[in-house]
Design a protein around this motif. Structure first.
Motif, PDB file in Angstrom:
ATOM      1  N   PHE A 119       6.193  -0.389 -12.456  1.00 59.13           N
ATOM      2  CA  PHE A 119       6.807  -0.245 -11.137  1.00 59.13           C
ATOM      3  C   PHE A 119       6.544  -1.489 -10.291  1.00 59.13           C
ATOM      4  O   PHE A 119       7.451  -2.015  -9.638  1.00 59.13           O
ATOM      5  CB  PHE A 119       6.261   1.014 -10.437  1.00 59.13           C
ATOM      6  N   LEU A 120       5.295  -1.970 -10.311  1.00 56.39           N
ATOM      7  CA  LEU A 120       4.954  -3.155  -9.523  1.00 56.39           C
ATOM      8  C   LEU A 120       5.639  -4.412 -10.071  1.00 56.39           C
ATOM      9  O   LEU A 120       6.013  -5.299  -9.290  1.00 56.39           O
ATOM     10  CB  LEU A 120       3.441  -3.339  -9.453  1.00 56.39           C
ATOM     11  N   GLU A 121       5.819  -4.478 -11.381  1.00 59.28           N
ATOM     12  CA  GLU A 121       6.585  -5.595 -11.951  1.00 59.28           C
ATOM     13  C   GLU A 121       8.022  -5.563 -11.431  1.00 59.28           C
ATOM     14  O   GLU A 121       8.568  -6.594 -11.049  1.00 59.28           O
ATOM     15  CB  GLU A 121       6.592  -5.531 -13.474  1.00 59.28           C
TER      16      GLU A 121
ATOM     17  N   ILE B 296       0.847  -1.201   0.000  1.00 61.54           N
ATOM     18  CA  ILE B 296       0.000   0.000   0.000  1.00 61.54           C
ATOM     19  C   ILE B 296       0.880   1.248   0.000  1.00 61.54           C
ATOM     20  O   ILE B 296       0.681   2.167  -0.797  1.00 61.54           O
ATOM     21  CB  ILE B 296      -0.966   0.018   1.207  1.00 61.54           C
ATOM     22  N   THR B 297       1.862   1.256   0.870  1.00 67.01           N
ATOM     23  CA  THR B 297       2.770   2.406   0.972  1.00 67.01           C
ATOM     24  C   THR B 297       3.537   2.626  -0.322  1.00 67.01           C
ATOM     25  O   THR B 297       3.663   3.763  -0.802  1.00 67.01           O
ATOM     26  CB  THR B 297       3.752   2.205   2.147  1.00 67.01           C
ATOM     27  N   GLN B 298       4.046   1.541  -0.910  1.00 68.14           N
ATOM     28  CA  GLN B 298       4.791   1.649  -2.161  1.00 68.14           C
ATOM     29  C   GLN B 298       3.914   2.231  -3.278  1.00 68.14           C
ATOM     30  O   GLN B 298       4.351   3.097  -4.034  1.00 68.14           O
ATOM     31  CB  GLN B 298       5.329   0.271  -2.582  1.00 68.14           C
TER      32      GLN B 298
ATOM     33  N   ASP C  87       3.029   5.990  -2.511  1.00 63.10           N
ATOM     34  CA  ASP C  87       4.207   6.842  -2.714  1.00 63.10           C
ATOM     35  C   ASP C  87       4.522   7.003  -4.199  1.00 63.10           C
ATOM     36  O   ASP C  87       4.832   8.104  -4.652  1.00 63.10           O
ATOM     37  CB  ASP C  87       5.421   6.271  -1.983  1.00 63.10           C
ATOM     38  N   PHE C  88       4.434   5.909  -4.962  1.00 65.96           N
ATOM     39  CA  PHE C  88       4.714   5.978  -6.397  1.00 65.96           C
ATOM     40  C   PHE C  88       3.719   6.906  -7.096  1.00 65.96           C
ATOM     41  O   PHE C  88       4.107   7.785  -7.863  1.00 65.96           O
ATOM     42  CB  PHE C  88       4.684   4.579  -7.028  1.00 65.96           C
TER      43      PHE C  88
ATOM     44  N   SER D 184      -3.850   7.322 -18.006  1.00 69.88           N
ATOM     45  CA  SER D 184      -3.561   5.974 -18.501  1.00 69.88           C
ATOM     46  C   SER D 184      -2.060   5.690 -18.531  1.00 69.88           C
ATOM     47  O   SER D 184      -1.632   4.575 -18.222  1.00 69.88           O
ATOM     48  CB  SER D 184      -4.178   5.749 -19.875  1.00 69.88           C
ATOM     49  N   MET D 185      -1.245   6.675 -18.877  1.00 71.79           N
ATOM     50  CA  MET D 185       0.204   6.474 -18.869  1.00 71.79           C
ATOM     51  C   MET D 185       0.703   6.241 -17.446  1.00 71.79           C
ATOM     52  O   MET D 185       1.568   5.396 -17.210  1.00 71.79           O
ATOM     53  CB  MET D 185       0.913   7.671 -19.501  1.00 71.79           C
ATOM     54  N   GLY D 186       0.144   6.957 -16.501  1.00 71.81           N
ATOM     55  CA  GLY D 186       0.504   6.762 -15.099  1.00 71.81           C
ATOM     56  C   GLY D 186       0.147   5.371 -14.616  1.00 71.81           C
ATOM     57  O   GLY D 186       0.885   4.756 -13.833  1.00 71.81           O
TER      58      GLY D 186
END
Length: 101
Positions: free
Chosen positions: A51-53, A7-9, A12-13, A42-44
């Motif tokens: 990022f999650l990968e 959740i924090t990651q 923050d991202f 959509s790009m975000g």
């Protein structure tokens, strides 16, 4: 590692991306990540998935964001950071079970 970590990651991202796009608002664990109420474009969203990968790879599992319902507004894992973190944690636990066998 637990759900709060993810959740924090995620928060923050996304907040960093919003800041880069000069959006003054931020998100919390209940904020929409898709749909009309989302501050993330959509790009975000794609950048969040990448990022999650990367984050999952650093923690020795693979994050799969390609499910049929991934972008469904009502069933999506992207409904909020909390729901997304729960899905990431679920995938992590499932893959850890396979490794431990």
């Amino acid at each position: 590692m637990n759900e709060e970590f993810f959740i924090t990651q995620i928060i923050d991202f996304v907040n960093e991306k919003l800041k880069e796009n000069q959006t003054e608002k931020g998100i919390n664990e209940s904020s929409a990540l898709i749909g009309g109420d989302s501050l993330l474009d959509s790009m975000g969203l794609v950048e969040l998935c990448l990022f999650l990968e990367d984050l999952s790879s650093e923690n020795d599992f693979e994050f799969d964001w390609t499910s049929r319902s991934a972008l469904s507004k009502s069933r999506s894992m992207f409904r909020s950071p909390k729901v997304l973190a729960a899905e990431v944690m679920k995938q992590y636990k499932q893959q850890c079970k396979h490794v431990q066998k």
